[in-house]
Design a protein around this motif. Sequence first.
Motif, PDB file in Angstrom:
ATOM      1  N   GLY A   2      -8.395  11.065  -9.253  1.00 13.53           N
ATOM      2  CA  GLY A   2      -9.563  11.312  -8.410  1.00 13.53           C
ATOM      3  C   GLY A   2     -10.356  10.042  -8.161  1.00 13.53           C
ATOM      4  O   GLY A   2     -10.961   9.857  -7.100  1.00 13.53           O
ATOM      5  N   MET A   3     -10.328   9.127  -9.165  1.00 19.04           N
ATOM      6  CA  MET A   3     -11.051   7.879  -8.996  1.00 19.04           C
ATOM      7  C   MET A   3     -10.397   7.021  -7.908  1.00 19.04           C
ATOM      8  O   MET A   3     -11.084   6.383  -7.105  1.00 19.04           O
ATOM      9  CB  MET A   3     -11.084   7.116 -10.320  1.00 19.04           C
ATOM     10  N   TRP A   4      -9.075   6.996  -7.831  1.00 18.83           N
ATOM     11  CA  TRP A   4      -8.369   6.213  -6.814  1.00 18.83           C
ATOM     12  C   TRP A   4      -8.628   6.765  -5.418  1.00 18.83           C
ATOM     13  O   TRP A   4      -8.767   5.993  -4.461  1.00 18.83           O
ATOM     14  CB  TRP A   4      -6.869   6.188  -7.114  1.00 18.83           C
ATOM     15  N   ILE A   5      -8.721   8.066  -5.312  1.00 19.52           N
ATOM     16  CA  ILE A   5      -9.030   8.682  -4.012  1.00 19.52           C
ATOM     17  C   ILE A   5     -10.453   8.318  -3.591  1.00 19.52           C
ATOM     18  O   ILE A   5     -10.695   7.982  -2.428  1.00 19.52           O
ATOM     19  CB  ILE A   5      -8.828  10.213  -4.082  1.00 19.52           C
ATOM     20  N   ALA A   6     -11.389   8.340  -4.517  1.00 19.62           N
ATOM     21  CA  ALA A   6     -12.779   7.978  -4.218  1.00 19.62           C
ATOM     22  C   ALA A   6     -12.881   6.510  -3.786  1.00 19.62           C
ATOM     23  O   ALA A   6     -13.595   6.174  -2.833  1.00 19.62           O
ATOM     24  CB  ALA A   6     -13.668   8.243  -5.421  1.00 19.62           C
ATOM     25  N   ILE A   7     -12.152   5.628  -4.462  1.00 23.16           N
ATOM     26  CA  ILE A   7     -12.144   4.202  -4.088  1.00 23.16           C
ATOM     27  C   ILE A   7     -11.558   4.027  -2.690  1.00 23.16           C
ATOM     28  O   ILE A   7     -12.086   3.266  -1.874  1.00 23.16           O
ATOM     29  CB  ILE A   7     -11.373   3.376  -5.145  1.00 23.16           C
ATOM     30  N   ALA A   8     -10.471   4.731  -2.395  1.00 22.50           N
ATOM     31  CA  ALA A   8      -9.857   4.639  -1.068  1.00 22.50           C
ATOM     32  C   ALA A   8     -10.812   5.121   0.020  1.00 22.50           C
ATOM     33  O   ALA A   8     -10.918   4.504   1.091  1.00 22.50           O
ATOM     34  CB  ALA A   8      -8.563   5.442  -1.035  1.00 22.50           C
ATOM     35  N   ILE A   9     -11.530   6.191  -0.234  1.00 19.14           N
ATOM     36  CA  ILE A   9     -12.491   6.720   0.742  1.00 19.14           C
ATOM     37  C   ILE A   9     -13.627   5.719   0.963  1.00 19.14           C
ATOM     38  O   ILE A   9     -14.010   5.444   2.098  1.00 19.14           O
ATOM     39  CB  ILE A   9     -13.024   8.099   0.294  1.00 19.14           C
ATOM     40  N   VAL A  10     -14.149   5.144  -0.110  1.00 10.45           N
ATOM     41  CA  VAL A  10     -15.224   4.160   0.004  1.00 10.45           C
ATOM     42  C   VAL A  10     -14.745   2.941   0.793  1.00 10.45           C
ATOM     43  O   VAL A  10     -15.450   2.434   1.674  1.00 10.45           O
ATOM     44  CB  VAL A  10     -15.751   3.761  -1.399  1.00 10.45           C
ATOM     45  N   LEU A  11     -13.551   2.447   0.493  1.00 10.34           N
ATOM     46  CA  LEU A  11     -13.011   1.302   1.225  1.00 10.34           C
ATOM     47  C   LEU A  11     -12.800   1.632   2.703  1.00 10.34           C
ATOM     48  O   LEU A  11     -13.065   0.807   3.582  1.00 10.34           O
ATOM     49  CB  LEU A  11     -11.708   0.829   0.587  1.00 10.34           C
ATOM     50  N   PHE A  12     -12.324   2.825   2.987  1.00  7.55           N
ATOM     51  CA  PHE A  12     -12.126   3.245   4.375  1.00  7.55           C
ATOM     52  C   PHE A  12     -13.466   3.286   5.120  1.00  7.55           C
ATOM     53  O   PHE A  12     -13.582   2.785   6.241  1.00  7.55           O
ATOM     54  CB  PHE A  12     -11.448   4.621   4.429  1.00  7.55           C
ATOM     55  N   VAL A  13     -14.505   3.833   4.506  1.00 11.22           N
ATOM     56  CA  VAL A  13     -15.832   3.930   5.134  1.00 11.22           C
ATOM     57  C   VAL A  13     -16.415   2.533   5.336  1.00 11.22           C
ATOM     58  O   VAL A  13     -16.946   2.221   6.402  1.00 11.22           O
ATOM     59  CB  VAL A  13     -16.771   4.829   4.304  1.00 11.22           C
ATOM     60  N   LEU A  14     -16.314   1.671   4.318  1.00 12.43           N
ATOM     61  CA  LEU A  14     -16.825   0.307   4.451  1.00 12.43           C
ATOM     62  C   LEU A  14     -16.076  -0.467   5.536  1.00 12.43           C
ATOM     63  O   LEU A  14     -16.689  -1.209   6.304  1.00 12.43           O
ATOM     64  CB  LEU A  14     -16.734  -0.430   3.116  1.00 12.43           C
ATOM     65  N   GLY A  15     -14.766  -0.291   5.596  1.00 17.81           N
ATOM     66  CA  GLY A  15     -13.978  -0.954   6.635  1.00 17.81           C
ATOM     67  C   GLY A  15     -14.381  -0.505   8.023  1.00 17.81           C
ATOM     68  O   GLY A  15     -14.481  -1.312   8.951  1.00 17.81           O
ATOM     69  N   SER A  16     -14.620   0.776   8.185  1.00 16.84           N
ATOM     70  CA  SER A  16     -15.050   1.297   9.487  1.00 16.84           C
ATOM     71  C   SER A  16     -16.411   0.747   9.872  1.00 16.84           C
ATOM     72  O   SER A  16     -16.645   0.415  11.037  1.00 16.84           O
ATOM     73  CB  SER A  16     -15.102   2.826   9.448  1.00 16.84           C
ATOM     74  N   MET A  17     -17.317   0.644   8.905  1.00 21.25           N
ATOM     75  CA  MET A  17     -18.658   0.116   9.193  1.00 21.25           C
ATOM     76  C   MET A  17     -18.585  -1.364   9.551  1.00 21.25           C
ATOM     77  O   MET A  17     -19.295  -1.826  10.440  1.00 21.25           O
ATOM     78  CB  MET A  17     -19.587   0.341   8.000  1.00 21.25           C
ATOM     79  N   MET A  18     -17.737  -2.122   8.899  1.00 16.18           N
ATOM     80  CA  MET A  18     -17.595  -3.547   9.196  1.00 16.18           C
ATOM     81  C   MET A  18     -16.993  -3.765  10.586  1.00 16.18           C
ATOM     82  O   MET A  18     -17.323  -4.733  11.261  1.00 16.18           O
ATOM     83  CB  MET A  18     -16.741  -4.240   8.137  1.00 16.18           C
ATOM     84  N   ALA A  19     -16.134  -2.866  11.018  1.00 22.74           N
ATOM     85  CA  ALA A  19     -15.530  -2.979  12.345  1.00 22.74           C
ATOM     86  C   ALA A  19     -16.560  -2.752  13.443  1.00 22.74           C
ATOM     87  O   ALA A  19     -16.396  -3.229  14.566  1.00 22.74           O
ATOM     88  CB  ALA A  19     -14.379  -1.992  12.486  1.00 22.74           C
TER      89      ALA A  19
END
Length: 186
Positions: A2-19
């Motif tokens: 569950g921790m890896w899924i949470a990290i992936a979601i956070v990275l995906f959201v941060l990547g979208s915001m940076m774009a």
Amino acid sequence: MGMWIAIAIVLFVLGSMMALKPSGIDQRLDKLRMTARRLQLNPKLVTCPDWVKGKDNEYGRGMIGQYGLVLDNVKLPLTRYQVIDGQWRPASNASSNNINASSDNNGLAIQANFSLDKEPLALPVGIEPFVKALLVKSNSIIIYWEDIAYVRPITNPAYQQKAIETDLLILKENLERWALQMQKQL
């Protein structure tokens, strides 16, 4: 797991915001155009007219910055100039795409005018190399230049954000001076 899924979601959201954040050059260009708008230079990004050398030094190719100054109580002839060796020269109407070379898109006759012939540009060093043409009509004077080159570090390594307003004020003063010079010749 569950921790890896949470990290992936956070990275995906941060990547979208940076774009979503505009690039540094886009931010600089926005600052340039907003300052020009405040100084009443009416900046626009337009397709390159067929009588102006645009992208790759080909006539009418690409997009170009158009900065226009509207002058009240002034009557100017419809005429065009191009930059040749750092001087204004009346635009030759020899565009291969232009069937009726002696008129503009509205069918108005373009007058040969030599008021600014061989007049030096005398613009700031950050602007002058990128100026392509000048269009004078009725009560406005319009300069065509590659404004994006002014803010790119590769083409203008001496770029300073605090110099934008000063450079644009010099541009505006020259546009006013050229318009008055042309009006005196009428």
